[in-house]
Scaffold this active site. Structure first.
Site, PDB file in Angstrom:
ATOM      1  N   GLY A  21      -1.869   4.864  -4.040  1.00 43.33           N
ATOM      2  CA  GLY A  21      -2.603   3.637  -4.344  1.00 43.33           C
ATOM      3  C   GLY A  21      -1.929   2.386  -3.816  1.00 43.33           C
ATOM      4  N   SER A  31       0.848  -1.192   0.000  1.00 45.14           N
ATOM      5  CA  SER A  31       0.000   0.000   0.000  1.00 45.14           C
ATOM      6  C   SER A  31       0.881   1.238   0.000  1.00 45.14           C
ATOM      7  CB  SER A  31      -0.951  -0.012   1.193  1.00 45.14           C
ATOM      8  OG  SER A  31      -0.232   0.066   2.406  1.00 45.14           O
ATOM      9  N   GLY A  41      -0.287   4.702   0.291  1.00 37.83           N
ATOM     10  CA  GLY A  41      -1.017   5.910   0.661  1.00 37.83           C
ATOM     11  C   GLY A  41      -1.773   6.469  -0.540  1.00 37.83           C
ATOM     12  N   ALA A  42      -1.637   7.799  -0.761  1.00 36.64           N
ATOM     13  CA  ALA A  42      -2.369   8.453  -1.858  1.00 36.64           C
ATOM     14  C   ALA A  42      -1.957   7.913  -3.228  1.00 36.64           C
ATOM     15  CB  ALA A  42      -2.138   9.954  -1.800  1.00 36.64           C
ATOM     16  N   GLY A  94      -5.340   1.229   5.413  1.00 39.76           N
ATOM     17  CA  GLY A  94      -4.634   0.006   5.003  1.00 39.76           C
ATOM     18  C   GLY A  94      -5.433  -1.232   5.387  1.00 39.76           C
ATOM     19  N   ASP A  95      -6.121  -1.158   6.509  1.00 41.72           N
ATOM     20  CA  ASP A  95      -6.925  -2.301   6.967  1.00 41.72           C
ATOM     21  C   ASP A  95      -8.144  -2.481   6.052  1.00 41.72           C
ATOM     22  OD1 ASP A  95      -5.074  -2.214   9.048  1.00 41.72           O
ATOM     23  OD2 ASP A  95      -6.366  -0.908  10.243  1.00 41.72           O
TER      24      ASP A  95
HETATM   25  N1  LIG Z   1      -4.605  10.292   0.758  1.00 41.09           N
HETATM   26  C1  LIG Z   1      -5.135   9.190   0.188  1.00 41.09           C
HETATM   27  N2  LIG Z   1      -5.891   9.305  -0.923  1.00 41.09           N
HETATM   28  C2  LIG Z   1      -6.439   8.203  -1.513  1.00 41.09           C
HETATM   29  N3  LIG Z   1      -6.290   6.940  -1.045  1.00 41.09           N
HETATM   30  C3  LIG Z   1      -5.538   6.776   0.046  1.00 41.09           C
HETATM   31  C4  LIG Z   1      -4.927   7.877   0.731  1.00 41.09           C
HETATM   32  N4  LIG Z   1      -4.255   7.394   1.808  1.00 41.09           N
HETATM   33  C5  LIG Z   1      -4.462   6.054   1.800  1.00 41.09           C
HETATM   34  N5  LIG Z   1      -5.231   5.685   0.742  1.00 41.09           N
HETATM   35  C6  LIG Z   1      -5.694   4.328   0.406  1.00 41.09           C
HETATM   36  O1  LIG Z   1      -5.557   3.501   1.548  1.00 41.09           O
HETATM   37  C7  LIG Z   1      -4.588   2.482   1.302  1.00 41.09           C
HETATM   38  C8  LIG Z   1      -3.737   2.256   2.541  1.00 41.09           C
HETATM   39  O2  LIG Z   1      -2.988   3.409   2.846  1.00 41.09           O
HETATM   40  P1  LIG Z   1      -1.539   3.336   3.506  1.00 41.09           P
HETATM   41  O3  LIG Z   1      -0.554   2.897   2.506  1.00 41.09           O
HETATM   42  O4  LIG Z   1      -1.331   4.658   4.162  1.00 41.09           O
HETATM   43  O5  LIG Z   1      -1.757   2.138   4.546  1.00 41.09           O
HETATM   44  P2  LIG Z   1      -1.239   1.894   6.022  1.00 41.09           P
HETATM   45  O6  LIG Z   1       0.018   2.670   6.271  1.00 41.09           O
HETATM   46  O7  LIG Z   1      -1.216   0.427   6.201  1.00 41.09           O
HETATM   47  O8  LIG Z   1      -2.442   2.523   6.849  1.00 41.09           O
HETATM   48  P3  LIG Z   1      -3.017   2.141   8.304  1.00 41.09           P
HETATM   49  O9  LIG Z   1      -1.916   1.474   9.058  1.00 41.09           O
HETATM   50  O10 LIG Z   1      -3.437   3.456   8.888  1.00 41.09           O
HETATM   51  O11 LIG Z   1      -4.197   1.257   8.068  1.00 41.09           O
HETATM   52  C9  LIG Z   1      -3.790   2.926   0.080  1.00 41.09           C
HETATM   53  O12 LIG Z   1      -3.273   1.824  -0.620  1.00 41.09           O
HETATM   54  C10 LIG Z   1      -4.841   3.697  -0.696  1.00 41.09           C
HETATM   55  O13 LIG Z   1      -5.649   2.778  -1.415  1.00 41.09           O
HETATM   56  O1  LIG Z   2       0.552  -0.157  16.847  1.00 41.20           O
HETATM   57  P1  LIG Z   2       0.089  -1.016  15.686  1.00 41.20           P
HETATM   58  O2  LIG Z   2      -0.429  -2.340  16.131  1.00 41.20           O
HETATM   59  O3  LIG Z   2       1.108  -1.094  14.574  1.00 41.20           O
HETATM   60  O4  LIG Z   2      -1.125  -0.231  14.997  1.00 41.20           O
HETATM   61  C1  LIG Z   2      -2.290   0.000  15.741  1.00 41.20           C
HETATM   62  C2  LIG Z   2      -3.163   0.968  14.993  1.00 41.20           C
HETATM   63  O5  LIG Z   2      -2.502   2.215  14.746  1.00 41.20           O
HETATM   64  O6  LIG Z   2      -3.487   0.415  13.723  1.00 41.20           O
HETATM   65  C3  LIG Z   2      -4.849   0.681  13.386  1.00 41.20           C
HETATM   66  C4  LIG Z   2      -4.890   1.383  12.065  1.00 41.20           C
HETATM   67  O7  LIG Z   2      -4.331   0.581  11.059  1.00 41.20           O
HETATM   68  C5  LIG Z   2      -5.424   1.486  14.529  1.00 41.20           C
HETATM   69  O8  LIG Z   2      -6.734   1.078  14.815  1.00 41.20           O
HETATM   70  C6  LIG Z   2      -4.503   1.199  15.694  1.00 41.20           C
HETATM   71  O9  LIG Z   2      -4.469   2.255  16.647  1.00 41.20           O
END
Ligand SMILES: Nc1ncnc2c1ncn2[C@@H]1O[C@H](COP(=O)(O)OP(=O)(O)OP(=O)(O)O)[C@@H](O)[C@H]1O
Ligand SMILES: O=P(O)(O)OC[C@@]1(O)O[C@H](CO)[C@@H](O)[C@@H]1O
Length: 316
Positions: free
Chosen positions: A229, A224, A226-227, A255-256
């Site tokens: 994709g 993943s 972020g923005a 991401g979840d």
């Molecule tokens: N600013 C954004 N605009 C559009 N889509 C986004 C944006 N931020 C995240 N996404 C979508 O959400 C997905 C997951 O984002 P990211 O890569 O930040 O995951 P992450 O770091 O695992 O997030 P988290 O741990 O908070 O669940 C991306 O692959 C994209 O599809």
């Molecule tokens: O500290 P970890 O386990 O890496 O992440 C926990 C967490 O940031 O991940 C979720 C978002 O993906 C939130 O609900 C939660 O607070």
């Protein structure tokens, strides 16, 4: 036997407190404009997203102290089928501060140690739920004192019991888990860079890093970005896509939601990637870590590229 239950495991769940402020100024007292409490932790969010879209799921979590009681209460109130394992250590609280432009500052507690007996009880609880499961999804950080190989051990154990395992974690726990040959991993860009020990600055770098983790044992890599994709690297090849969000509200849990949508759609190829991207984008448009419901999800905004531009930079 129902083959479609997705069991999630969150060793280090949380109470997620989200506070909205007009502006975050370091070292000052800030009056919040709103506050919200959600059950949290990565596997918990995957289950919340699945349930919101009528995909059968069970969330296995640890729960300790009064905060653990509250976590269980919140999950039960949301109707999430639950395998709660009572533990001695207190369930943590994580704080998210959101500014009006959607910028998020997150403060995550480390959580509390789990004993060997507690870890065994968690594994037993997953096994008890696994009879009807198609996937076990092990997610999030490893609590302090718990061996970093814990997800690797669980991956071997659950795979041997006949289920597909997905892992969404970071650092040494991710590296160890890759060697245990999980069916799927979902690193973000930073986690991918850390795992291969070099910067990941372009789409080509993502693909190279993902291929390296596949060589080391991971089956499919859903990276993943972020923005930017997400990139899917699997046996059949590489697929890339994105879903633009005009007004991001909160990226927590995006991401979840991406992972949940990808699994719900079969975890293979462009259709599953597109579904994951639609769920991820919908989560970004919702406040706090609210998981998208069917009416929030717009599939028409997703763009999939089967011939990706590997030179595309990921640096803003
Ligand atoms: N600013 C954004 N605009 C559009 N889509 C986004 C944006 N931020 C995240 N996404 C979508 O959400 C997905 C997951 O984002 P990211 O890569 O930040 O995951 P992450 O770091 O695992 O997030 P988290 O741990 O908070 O669940 C991306 O692959 C994209 O599809
Ligand atoms: O500290 P970890 O386990 O890496 O992440 C926990 C967490 O940031 O991940 C979720 C978002 O993906 C939130 O609900 C939660 O607070």
């Amino acid at each position: 036997m129902n083959q479609h239950v997705i069991v999630t495991l969150t060793l280090n769940p949380s109470l997620d407190r989200t506070i909205e402020v007009d502006r975050l100024v370091h070292g000052t007292v800030i009056r919040a404009t709103s506050a919200r409490l959600d059950p949290g932790g990565k596997g918990v969010n995957v289950s919340r997203a699945l349930l919101a879209n009528d995909v059968p799921t069970v969330a296995v979590v640890t729960a300790g102290g009064a905060d653990g009681d509250q976590l269980v209460h919140l999950l039960e109130a949301d109707g999430i089928p639950l395998g709660a394992v009572r533990v001695a250590g207190r369930t943590r609280s994580n704080i998210t501060v959101v500014e009006p432009d959607g910028v998020v500052t997150k403060l995550n507690e480390p959580g509390e140690p789990l004993s060997r007996e507690e870890l065994d009880a968690v594994a037993d609880r997953v096994l008890a739920e696994m009879g009807s499961a198609s996937w076990v999804v092990t997610c999030g950080s490893v609590p302090p004192g718990v061996p970093t190989g814990i997800y690797a051990r669980m991956c071997e154990f659950f795979t041997a019991a006949g289920v597909r395992v997905a892992v969404d974690t970071s650092g040494p726990a991710l590296l160890a888990a890759v060697e245990a040959r999980p069916f799927l991993i979902k690193p973000n860009r930073e986690e991918l860079a850390e795992a291969v020990g070099r910067p990941v600055d372009s789409v080509g770098d993502v693909v190279e890093a993902a291929e390296e983790l596949r060589d080391r044992g991971a089956g499919t890599v859903l990276a993943s970005l972020g923005a930017d994709g997400a990139v899917l690297v699997e046996e059949e090849g590489v697929t890339i896509g994105e879903a633009p969000v005009a007004v991001p509200r909160s990226t927590v849990g995006a991401g979840d939601a991406l992972l949940a949508g990808f699994l719900a759609a079969g975890a293979r190829g462009a259709p599953a990637l597109a579904e994951g991207l639609a769920w991820g984008a919908a989560a970004v448009g919702l406040p706090a870590s609210r998981m998208p419901r069917p009416e929030d999800i717009r599939r028409d905004i997703v763009r999939i590229h089967t011939r990706p531009d590997l030179g595309r930079s990921l640096i803003a």
